[in-house]
Design an enzyme around this catalytic site. Structure first.
Site, mmCIF file in Angstrom:
data_model
loop_
_atom_site.group_PDB
_atom_site.id
_atom_site.type_symbol
_atom_site.label_atom_id
_atom_site.label_comp_id
_atom_site.label_asym_id
_atom_site.label_seq_id
_atom_site.Cartn_x
_atom_site.Cartn_y
_atom_site.Cartn_z
ATOM 1 N N GLY A 46 0.651 -1.251 0.075
ATOM 2 C CA GLY A 46 0.365 0.021 -0.123
ATOM 3 C C GLY A 46 1.128 0.912 -0.219
ATOM 4 N N GLN A 51 3.598 9.831 1.052
ATOM 5 C CA GLN A 51 3.757 9.315 1.943
ATOM 6 C C GLN A 51 5.479 9.261 0.340
ATOM 7 O OE1 GLN A 51 2.405 4.950 1.824
ATOM 8 N NE2 GLN A 51 4.203 4.457 3.498
ATOM 9 N N CYS A 95 5.967 -0.564 6.933
ATOM 10 C CA CYS A 95 5.841 0.761 5.941
ATOM 11 C C CYS A 95 6.591 1.345 5.943
ATOM 12 C CB CYS A 95 5.183 1.534 7.252
ATOM 13 S SG CYS A 95 4.668 3.666 6.423
ATOM 14 N N LEU A 96 7.053 1.656 3.979
ATOM 15 C CA LEU A 96 7.584 1.892 3.427
ATOM 16 C C LEU A 96 9.276 3.505 3.600
ATOM 17 C CD1 LEU A 96 6.274 1.464 -0.547
ATOM 18 C CD2 LEU A 96 7.989 0.591 1.046
ATOM 19 N N HIS A 137 -4.005 1.213 7.640
ATOM 20 C CA HIS A 137 -2.767 1.800 7.702
ATOM 21 C C HIS A 137 -2.586 3.396 6.970
ATOM 22 C CE1 HIS A 137 1.967 1.275 7.921
ATOM 23 N NE2 HIS A 137 1.442 1.865 7.017
ATOM 24 N N GLU A 138 -2.798 2.966 5.218
ATOM 25 C CA GLU A 138 -2.972 3.763 4.413
ATOM 26 C C GLU A 138 -3.787 4.709 5.118
ATOM 27 O OE1 GLU A 138 -0.520 2.905 3.077
ATOM 28 O OE2 GLU A 138 -0.248 1.284 3.325
ATOM 29 N N HIS A 141 -2.412 7.121 6.867
ATOM 30 C CA HIS A 141 -1.441 8.367 6.378
ATOM 31 C C HIS A 141 -1.773 9.380 5.794
ATOM 32 C CE1 HIS A 141 2.576 5.574 6.400
ATOM 33 N NE2 HIS A 141 1.945 4.803 5.300
HETATM 34 NI NI NI Z 1 2.737 2.820 5.137
#
Ligand code: NI
Length: 171
Positions: A46, A51, A95-96, A137-138, A141
């Site tokens: 995701g 991000q 998470c990236l 989670h997304e 953000h």
């Molecule tokens: Ni993330």
């Protein structure tokens, strides 16, 4: 399509609230395409617009892709959670924007989400299991929240210490 730069903790943009997307137009679709390509390249499941440095309420998810399966990308613009289950689940998240780390986070087991799709059409989905976790989670953000913000202070500090150590090693 263009691969975008993924911002990492502690970049301040990751803690800002994203704005609604007024209209799903060609520019928005191009950004969704770029986000998906970036996510595939970084091997994430995701990715949310903040991000990649864009404070707009949009995200991409694809958690079924591997060498044998071409993947089923889901694009969500202006997603809103309209129902949550009483039941909660704990799952390990990464998470990236917090590279190399993972931790257990508690989430709603099921969520119903209303959003606009790639074509600007309004959609609703009842998400369960891993899909529900990724959506939550997304969507965090979009409100400037990282999963590490949901950990106890002790766990969060341990994780951040480990991450900075690993970054030092890479230098
Ligand atoms: Ni993330």
């Amino acid at each position: 399509m263009t691969k975008l730069k993924v911002y990492e903790y502690p970049h301040p943009i990751l803690h800002q609230k994203a704005e609604r997307v007024e209209k799903v137009d060609a520019e928005v679709r191009r950004l969704l395409d770029d986000m998906l390509e970036t996510m595939y390249h970084e091997v994430g499941v995701g990715l949310a617009a903040p991000q990649v440095g864009i404070l707009k309420r949009m995200l991409v998810i694809d958690y079924e892709r591997d060498e044998e399966h071409p993947g089923h990308p889901v694009y969500m613009v202006n997603p809103e959670i309209i129902w949550t289950s009483e039941e909660r689940v704990c799952g390990e998240e990464g998470c990236l924007s917090v590279p190399g780390q993972r931790a257990e986070v508690e989430r709603f087991a099921k969520v119903r989400v209303r959003y606009q799709d790639y074509n600007g059409q309004e959609q609703e989905v009842l998400a369960e299991d891993f899909f529900a976790i990724v959506i939550q989670h997304e969507m965090d953000h979009l409100d400037g929240i990282l999963y590490i913000d949901r950990l106890s202070r002790l766990k969060r500090n341990m994780l951040l210490k480990k991450m900075s150590k690993e970054r030092e090693h890479k230098k």
